[in-house]
Design a protein around this motif. Sequence first.
Motif, PDB file in Angstrom:
ATOM      1  N   GLY A 156      32.713  19.477  59.974  1.00  0.00           N
ATOM      2  CA  GLY A 156      33.248  20.236  58.857  1.00  0.00           C
ATOM      3  C   GLY A 156      33.843  19.317  57.809  1.00  0.00           C
ATOM      4  N   ALA A 157      33.388  19.449  56.578  1.00  0.00           N
ATOM      5  CA  ALA A 157      33.920  18.630  55.480  1.00  0.00           C
ATOM      6  C   ALA A 157      35.201  19.271  54.953  1.00  0.00           C
ATOM      7  CB  ALA A 157      32.890  18.504  54.362  1.00  0.00           C
ATOM      8  N   SER A 158      36.295  18.531  55.021  1.00  0.00           N
ATOM      9  CA  SER A 158      37.582  19.061  54.564  1.00  0.00           C
ATOM     10  C   SER A 158      38.496  17.908  54.178  1.00  0.00           C
ATOM     11  CB  SER A 158      38.247  19.896  55.671  1.00  0.00           C
ATOM     12  OG  SER A 158      39.501  20.380  55.246  1.00  0.00           O
ATOM     13  N   ALA A 159      39.150  18.052  53.027  1.00  0.00           N
ATOM     14  CA  ALA A 159      40.030  16.985  52.536  1.00  0.00           C
ATOM     15  C   ALA A 159      41.362  16.965  53.275  1.00  0.00           C
ATOM     16  CB  ALA A 159      40.273  17.148  51.043  1.00  0.00           C
TER      17      ALA A 159
ATOM     18  N   LEU B 288      35.012  15.680  58.504  1.00  0.00           N
ATOM     19  CA  LEU B 288      34.641  14.611  57.574  1.00  0.00           C
ATOM     20  C   LEU B 288      35.548  14.675  56.359  1.00  0.00           C
ATOM     21  CD1 LEU B 288      32.769  12.393  56.395  1.00  0.00           C
ATOM     22  CD2 LEU B 288      31.296  14.249  55.542  1.00  0.00           C
ATOM     23  N   ARG B 289      36.188  13.547  56.044  1.00  0.00           N
ATOM     24  CA  ARG B 289      36.982  13.425  54.816  1.00  0.00           C
ATOM     25  C   ARG B 289      36.354  12.339  53.951  1.00  0.00           C
ATOM     26  NH1 ARG B 289      42.967  12.131  55.848  1.00  0.00           N
ATOM     27  NH2 ARG B 289      43.282  13.043  53.797  1.00  0.00           N
ATOM     28  N   PHE B 290      35.991  12.701  52.742  1.00  0.00           N
ATOM     29  CA  PHE B 290      35.414  11.712  51.845  1.00  0.00           C
ATOM     30  C   PHE B 290      36.514  10.787  51.323  1.00  0.00           C
ATOM     31  CE2 PHE B 290      32.453  15.334  51.494  1.00  0.00           C
ATOM     32  CZ  PHE B 290      31.276  14.689  51.843  1.00  0.00           C
ATOM     33  N   PRO B 291      36.257   9.473  51.250  1.00  0.00           N
ATOM     34  CA  PRO B 291      37.286   8.521  50.806  1.00  0.00           C
ATOM     35  C   PRO B 291      37.430   8.511  49.281  1.00  0.00           C
ATOM     36  CG  PRO B 291      35.268   7.346  51.333  1.00  0.00           C
ATOM     37  CD  PRO B 291      35.016   8.793  51.670  1.00  0.00           C
ATOM     38  N   THR B 292      37.855   9.634  48.725  1.00  0.00           N
ATOM     39  CA  THR B 292      38.013   9.759  47.281  1.00  0.00           C
ATOM     40  C   THR B 292      39.314   9.093  46.821  1.00  0.00           C
ATOM     41  OG1 THR B 292      39.038  11.924  47.638  1.00  0.00           O
ATOM     42  CG2 THR B 292      36.683  11.888  47.149  1.00  0.00           C
ATOM     43  N   ASP B 293      39.436   8.916  45.521  1.00  0.00           N
ATOM     44  CA  ASP B 293      40.647   8.331  44.945  1.00  0.00           C
ATOM     45  C   ASP B 293      41.847   9.245  45.193  1.00  0.00           C
ATOM     46  OD1 ASP B 293      41.527   6.096  42.848  1.00  0.00           O
ATOM     47  OD2 ASP B 293      42.551   7.960  42.329  1.00  0.00           O
TER      48      ASP B 293
ATOM     49  N   SER C 198      44.436   9.776  43.497  1.00  0.00           N
ATOM     50  CA  SER C 198      44.969  10.483  42.327  1.00  0.00           C
ATOM     51  C   SER C 198      44.059  11.614  41.863  1.00  0.00           C
ATOM     52  CB  SER C 198      45.182   9.501  41.166  1.00  0.00           C
ATOM     53  OG  SER C 198      43.941   8.935  40.766  1.00  0.00           O
ATOM     54  N   TYR C 199      42.787  11.637  42.332  1.00  0.00           N
ATOM     55  CA  TYR C 199      41.884  12.722  41.942  1.00  0.00           C
ATOM     56  C   TYR C 199      40.735  12.779  42.936  1.00  0.00           C
ATOM     57  CZ  TYR C 199      39.220  15.932  39.025  1.00  0.00           C
ATOM     58  OH  TYR C 199      38.539  17.042  38.545  1.00  0.00           O
ATOM     59  N   GLY C 200      40.888  13.614  43.926  1.00  0.00           N
ATOM     60  CA  GLY C 200      39.903  13.676  45.004  1.00  0.00           C
ATOM     61  C   GLY C 200      39.033  14.910  44.961  1.00  0.00           C
ATOM     62  N   VAL C 201      38.770  15.442  43.761  1.00  0.00           N
ATOM     63  CA  VAL C 201      38.066  16.714  43.632  1.00  0.00           C
ATOM     64  C   VAL C 201      36.556  16.484  43.509  1.00  0.00           C
ATOM     65  CG1 VAL C 201      37.832  18.836  42.303  1.00  0.00           C
ATOM     66  CG2 VAL C 201      40.064  17.717  42.481  1.00  0.00           C
ATOM     67  N   LEU C 202      35.821  16.928  44.502  1.00  0.00           N
ATOM     68  CA  LEU C 202      34.358  16.928  44.466  1.00  0.00           C
ATOM     69  C   LEU C 202      33.876  18.367  44.367  1.00  0.00           C
ATOM     70  CD1 LEU C 202      33.466  14.488  47.383  1.00  0.00           C
ATOM     71  CD2 LEU C 202      33.000  14.073  44.978  1.00  0.00           C
ATOM     72  N   ASN C 203      32.856  18.612  43.528  1.00  0.00           N
ATOM     73  CA  ASN C 203      32.309  19.962  43.588  1.00  0.00           C
ATOM     74  C   ASN C 203      31.364  20.053  44.791  1.00  0.00           C
ATOM     75  OD1 ASN C 203      29.619  19.293  42.887  1.00  0.00           O
ATOM     76  ND2 ASN C 203      29.960  19.655  40.718  1.00  0.00           N
ATOM     77  N   LEU C 204      30.938  21.259  45.084  1.00  0.00           N
ATOM     78  CA  LEU C 204      30.214  21.514  46.326  1.00  0.00           C
ATOM     79  C   LEU C 204      28.930  20.692  46.430  1.00  0.00           C
ATOM     80  CD1 LEU C 204      29.832  23.090  48.946  1.00  0.00           C
ATOM     81  CD2 LEU C 204      28.879  24.976  47.596  1.00  0.00           C
TER      82      LEU C 204
END
Length: 247
Positions: free
Chosen positions: A83-86, A138-143, A145-151
Motif C-alpha cells: 500500500g502506497a501511503s505517505a 511504500l513511502r516515496f522519498p519525496t522532499d 517541504s513538499y511531498g505531494v504526488l498526484n495519483l
Amino acid sequence: MHPSSLLSHVRIVLVQTFHSGNIGSSARAMRTMGVTDLRLVNPRDFPSDQATQMAAGANDVIESAQVHTSLEDAVADCHMVIGASARLRELALPCFEHGGKMAQELMSEAEHGPVALVFGRERSGLTNEELSHCTHQLRFPTDDSYGVLNLSQAVQIACYEVRNAWLAGNSDSGSANIKAKEQRPTAAQLDYFEQLLTQLLTPTGFLNQPHARTEEKLNTIFRRSDMSSNELSMMIGALKALAKGGE
C-alpha cells in the motif's frame, strides 16, 4: 517461470478514485512500463469517456480493468500487497522507503503468482483499515517541504521501479537480482487466519480489554512476521488443534 511473464503478475489497484481522468492517466503510466492489470475499487465514475481519453491509447488497460466492491476482494489472491501511503500507521507494516528495493521484493514474489500495488484516494489516500489488508507499505522519498504526488505520478514511479527490476532480472549481469523466495500466503489466507484467531479468542475475553486494540495489534504482529504460506498453514493447524483440544 519465464521472466517475460512476471510483469503480468503485477496488479495496480486504485481505491475510490474520484476523477475518472486519473484512472486514464494511471492506465497510460502503467502501459508505458508494460504493466497491464488494473483493478478499481468503487470508482466514482467508470467506465468513462474521460478515462479513455486520458489513457492516450492505453485502451487495452482500460477495457480489461476490473471493478471490485472491496479492497479485500481486489487483492484476495495476491501473495504480496504493498500500500502506497505517505503516513506511517501507529501499528506500522514493514515499510519500503526505497523504490528499487520494493520492486526487487515484489518481482521476486511475482514468481509465485499475483502481487499488488495499492493506491488510495486523490485527497486522503488509504485508510488505516485499508492498509490493514496490505502486507507492506511504500513511502516515496519525496522532499520534506513538499511531498505531494498526484495519483498517476505515484503509479508511474512505482511501475518504473518495477520495470527496472524486471529488466535487471532479464539481463545477464542482473539475472541473480530476482530470486524466488518461499511462497507467501495470499491475502485471503491471511484474512482467514486472522478471522480464525479472533473467533477462538473472543469467548476468552482476551480481546475485550478497553482501548487496548488487542485484535488490531495481534493482526499487525502476524503481518509483520512475513510468514511463508507453509508457516501460516502450520499456525492455522495449531489453532484448530488447540480449539479441538478444548472441546
